[in-house]
Motif scaffolding. Structure first.
Motif, PDB file in Angstrom:
ATOM      1  N   TRP A  20       0.900  -1.416   0.067  1.00 36.07           N
ATOM      2  CA  TRP A  20      -0.042  -0.059   0.151  1.00 36.07           C
ATOM      3  C   TRP A  20       0.960   1.269   0.022  1.00 36.07           C
ATOM      4  N   HIS A  21       1.741   1.221   0.604  1.00 38.87           N
ATOM      5  CA  HIS A  21       2.925   2.265   0.957  1.00 38.87           C
ATOM      6  C   HIS A  21       3.290   2.632  -0.409  1.00 38.87           C
ATOM      7  N   LYS A  22       3.891   1.370  -1.101  1.00 36.12           N
ATOM      8  CA  LYS A  22       4.544   1.860  -2.427  1.00 36.12           C
ATOM      9  C   LYS A  22       3.547   2.326  -3.418  1.00 36.12           C
ATOM     10  N   PHE A  23       2.300   1.707  -3.342  1.00 33.44           N
ATOM     11  CA  PHE A  23       1.365   2.180  -4.439  1.00 33.44           C
ATOM     12  C   PHE A  23       1.110   3.663  -4.190  1.00 33.44           C
ATOM     13  N   ALA A  24       1.177   4.274  -2.767  1.00 40.58           N
ATOM     14  CA  ALA A  24       0.967   5.562  -2.455  1.00 40.58           C
ATOM     15  C   ALA A  24       1.909   6.323  -3.332  1.00 40.58           C
ATOM     16  N   GLU A  25       3.212   5.762  -2.939  1.00 41.87           N
ATOM     17  CA  GLU A  25       4.420   6.705  -3.715  1.00 41.87           C
ATOM     18  C   GLU A  25       4.312   6.903  -5.127  1.00 41.87           C
ATOM     19  N   GLN A  26       3.846   5.892  -5.721  1.00 45.03           N
ATOM     20  CA  GLN A  26       3.511   5.849  -7.400  1.00 45.03           C
ATOM     21  C   GLN A  26       2.604   6.832  -7.660  1.00 45.03           C
ATOM     22  N   LEU A  27       1.392   6.629  -6.853  1.00 42.41           N
ATOM     23  CA  LEU A  27       0.355   7.829  -7.093  1.00 42.41           C
ATOM     24  C   LEU A  27       0.853   9.251  -6.888  1.00 42.41           C
ATOM     25  N   ALA A  28       1.637   9.257  -5.743  1.00 43.00           N
ATOM     26  CA  ALA A  28       2.077  10.782  -5.805  1.00 43.00           C
ATOM     27  C   ALA A  28       2.999  11.375  -6.721  1.00 43.00           C
ATOM     28  N   GLU A  29       3.826  10.362  -7.121  1.00 48.46           N
ATOM     29  CA  GLU A  29       4.688  10.775  -8.531  1.00 48.46           C
ATOM     30  C   GLU A  29       3.707  11.206  -9.862  1.00 48.46           C
ATOM     31  N   LYS A  30       2.480  10.720  -9.811  1.00 48.89           N
ATOM     32  CA  LYS A  30       1.592  11.125 -11.040  1.00 48.89           C
ATOM     33  C   LYS A  30       0.726  12.572 -10.486  1.00 48.89           C
ATOM     34  N   VAL A  31       0.485  12.775  -9.460  1.00 46.40           N
ATOM     35  CA  VAL A  31      -0.436  13.937  -9.061  1.00 46.40           C
ATOM     36  C   VAL A  31       0.418  15.014  -8.126  1.00 46.40           C
ATOM     37  N   ASN A  32       1.539  14.579  -7.572  1.00 51.23           N
ATOM     38  CA  ASN A  32       2.326  15.726  -6.722  1.00 51.23           C
ATOM     39  C   ASN A  32       3.099  16.393  -7.620  1.00 51.23           C
ATOM     40  N   THR A  33       2.462  17.338  -8.495  1.00 59.94           N
ATOM     41  CA  THR A  33       3.365  18.019  -9.464  1.00 59.94           C
ATOM     42  C   THR A  33       3.765  19.296  -9.029  1.00 59.94           C
ATOM     43  N   ASN A  34       4.573  20.121  -9.710  1.00 63.42           N
ATOM     44  CA  ASN A  34       5.101  21.266  -9.335  1.00 63.42           C
ATOM     45  C   ASN A  34       4.189  22.384  -9.602  1.00 63.42           C
ATOM     46  N   GLN A  35       3.068  22.510  -8.622  1.00 72.20           N
ATOM     47  CA  GLN A  35       2.112  23.369  -8.753  1.00 72.20           C
ATOM     48  C   GLN A  35       1.963  24.510  -7.648  1.00 72.20           C
ATOM     49  N   PRO A  36       0.916  25.633  -7.470  1.00 72.46           N
ATOM     50  CA  PRO A  36       1.117  26.414  -6.489  1.00 72.46           C
ATOM     51  C   PRO A  36       0.590  25.499  -4.953  1.00 72.46           C
ATOM     52  N   TYR A  37       0.777  26.245  -4.048  1.00 69.35           N
ATOM     53  CA  TYR A  37       0.868  25.550  -2.752  1.00 69.35           C
ATOM     54  C   TYR A  37      -0.852  25.112  -2.428  1.00 69.35           C
ATOM     55  N   SER A  38      -1.952  26.017  -2.899  1.00 70.93           N
ATOM     56  CA  SER A  38      -3.138  25.441  -2.697  1.00 70.93           C
ATOM     57  C   SER A  38      -3.491  24.469  -3.681  1.00 70.93           C
ATOM     58  N   GLN A  39      -2.905  24.257  -4.798  1.00 68.50           N
ATOM     59  CA  GLN A  39      -3.330  23.115  -5.848  1.00 68.50           C
ATOM     60  C   GLN A  39      -2.757  21.969  -5.070  1.00 68.50           C
ATOM     61  N   ARG A  40      -1.424  21.917  -4.866  1.00 67.41           N
ATOM     62  CA  ARG A  40      -0.746  20.878  -4.019  1.00 67.41           C
ATOM     63  C   ARG A  40      -1.541  20.225  -2.825  1.00 67.41           C
ATOM     64  N   LEU A  41      -1.989  21.176  -1.949  1.00 67.90           N
ATOM     65  CA  LEU A  41      -2.750  20.721  -0.755  1.00 67.90           C
ATOM     66  C   LEU A  41      -4.110  20.005  -1.352  1.00 67.90           C
ATOM     67  N   LEU A  42      -4.661  20.457  -2.247  1.00 68.49           N
ATOM     68  CA  LEU A  42      -5.999  19.957  -2.822  1.00 68.49           C
ATOM     69  C   LEU A  42      -5.667  18.688  -3.292  1.00 68.49           C
ATOM     70  N   SER A  43      -4.578  18.518  -4.183  1.00 66.69           N
ATOM     71  CA  SER A  43      -4.215  17.275  -4.951  1.00 66.69           C
ATOM     72  C   SER A  43      -3.994  16.140  -3.825  1.00 66.69           C
ATOM     73  N   GLY A  44      -3.125  16.731  -2.560  1.00 65.73           N
ATOM     74  CA  GLY A  44      -3.087  15.697  -1.485  1.00 65.73           C
ATOM     75  C   GLY A  44      -4.308  15.164  -0.781  1.00 65.73           C
ATOM     76  N   THR A  45      -5.216  16.071  -0.730  1.00 68.86           N
ATOM     77  CA  THR A  45      -6.365  15.718   0.130  1.00 68.86           C
ATOM     78  C   THR A  45      -7.275  14.909  -0.940  1.00 68.86           C
ATOM     79  N   LEU A  46      -7.224  15.138  -2.222  1.00 69.44           N
ATOM     80  CA  LEU A  46      -7.890  14.470  -2.960  1.00 69.44           C
ATOM     81  C   LEU A  46      -7.404  12.837  -3.009  1.00 69.44           C
ATOM     82  N   ALA A  47      -5.981  12.706  -3.062  1.00 69.48           N
ATOM     83  CA  ALA A  47      -5.484  11.624  -3.164  1.00 69.48           C
ATOM     84  C   ALA A  47      -5.662  10.775  -2.151  1.00 69.48           C
ATOM     85  N   TRP A  48      -5.807  11.097  -0.907  1.00 68.43           N
ATOM     86  CA  TRP A  48      -5.661  10.642   0.320  1.00 68.43           C
ATOM     87  C   TRP A  48      -7.373  10.008   0.342  1.00 68.43           C
ATOM     88  N   LEU A  49      -8.258  10.855   0.060  1.00 65.20           N
ATOM     89  CA  LEU A  49      -9.684  10.392  -0.237  1.00 65.20           C
ATOM     90  C   LEU A  49      -9.724   9.252  -1.338  1.00 65.20           C
TER      91      LEU A  49
END
Length: 317
Positions: free
Chosen positions: A39-68
């Motif tokens: 599960w941990h490894k899958f989470a890291e792979q997901l983060a590589e796809k959605v945790n991109t170089n975006q503004p602070y608020s967008q990255r915070l939103l991306s992390g929240t949506l990824a967690w959900l």
């Protein structure tokens, strides 16, 4: 005696609890094949796809949506499966076995203590690297002692105590959901710059789930010698640590054994300033062995106390 045995057998929750502990101690999941690690490894792979170089608020939103995205489907699937199983106790047993992880911590600690005892830094770093987020190449013997003690304490606190607490509250589903939420907080820990602020939602969820079990365990550790000293230190030092549950637990261990924990740590090449916790003695191999014995006895006491409480709540004597 026969009445006590019949009572234990008829109490499915207790039977599952002790059955899972016995099965886990006899035949634990290898760490590499443990579902939480996958599960941990899958989470890291997901983060590589959605945790991109975006503004602070967008990255915070991306992390929240990824967690959900990871937690909500898991919860729905577990809820949907529960009424379909042939034997509910076996379903609870399977989930608790997937959530708990005691033996792999023991397997790490024994060779780690031996490596520190003979001052074999490279071997100690090799053992520590797969299970921590911090950078290990720069660690001295003092740093390895601190990191090992903190890792041991948090592994027992979360992978055993936290899992057992949430099993008592929410059954096997509660235990597994807690364990997977903790793994997400580790995979996306904002202590590493590339996951800040992406991992804030995950770490905040973990802080909420840790709040009660880790604080209760810290108070259990405080019992006995130096009880008032430990409680005083918790009151003084806990505010300086960002997470309320882990802070109490680390302070309790550090003060009880007079060990110096916390302090600066390096994550992904960047130095992170952390408060110092506990006492003043630099942890060595001997002190880590002491901490393991203390934690093991307190875990046994927790299991006994939880068993009694569950027995009273679910059926009554």
């Amino acid at each position: 005696m026969e009445d006590l045995f019949n009572h234990f057998y008829s109490n499915g929750a207790l039977l599952v609890l002790w059955g899972a502990l016995i099965f886990h101690l006899i035949l634990p999941f290898p760490r590499e094949a443990h579902p939480a690690v996958l599960w941990h490894k899958f989470a890291e792979q997901l983060a590589e796809k959605v945790n991109t170089n975006q503004p602070y608020s967008q990255r915070l939103l991306s992390g929240t949506l990824a967690w959900l995205l990871m937690m909500v489907p898991l919860f729905i699937v577990l809820i949907a499966l529960k009424p379909l199983v042939w034997q509910p106790q076996l379903f609870e047993l399977a989930l608790l076995l997937l959530a708990i992880d005691w033996r792999n911590t023991d397997k790490f600690v024994a060779p780690f203590i031996a490596a520190l005892a003979r001052e074999d830094k490279e071997h100690a770093k090799m053992l520590l690297k797969p299970i921590v987020n911090r950078s290990t190449p720069q660690l001295s013997l003092l740093g390895l002692g601190k990191a090992g003690t903190e890792t041991l304490t948090m592994a027992y606190g979360r992978n055993v105590i936290g899992v057992l607490f949430w099993y008592a509250v929410g059954g096997g589903i509660g235990a597994l959901i807690y364990r997977m939420a903790i793994e997400l907080s580790r995979a996306w820990s904002p202590s590493r710059q590339r996951f800040s602020p992406f991992g804030l939602a995950a770490i905040r969820a973990a802080a909420v789930l840790d709040f009660v079990p880790l604080r209760l365990f810290a108070l259990l550790i405080a019992c006995g010698n130096q009880c008032f000293t430990v409680i005083t230190q918790i009151k003084q030092q806990a505010r300086s640590w960002p997470l309320p549950g882990p802070s109490w637990l680390l302070i309790a261990i550090g003060t009880k054994l007079e060990l110096s924990l916390g302090g600066p740590a390096i994550y992904d090449g960047s130095k992170m300033v952390r408060a110092k916790l506990g006492g003043r003695i630099a942890p060595s191999a001997f002190h880590i062995a002491q901490a393991q014995r203390l934690l093991a006895w307190r875990i046994f006491a927790w299991i006994v106390i939880q068993s009694v409480i569950m027995s009273i709540i679910y059926q009554g004597f």
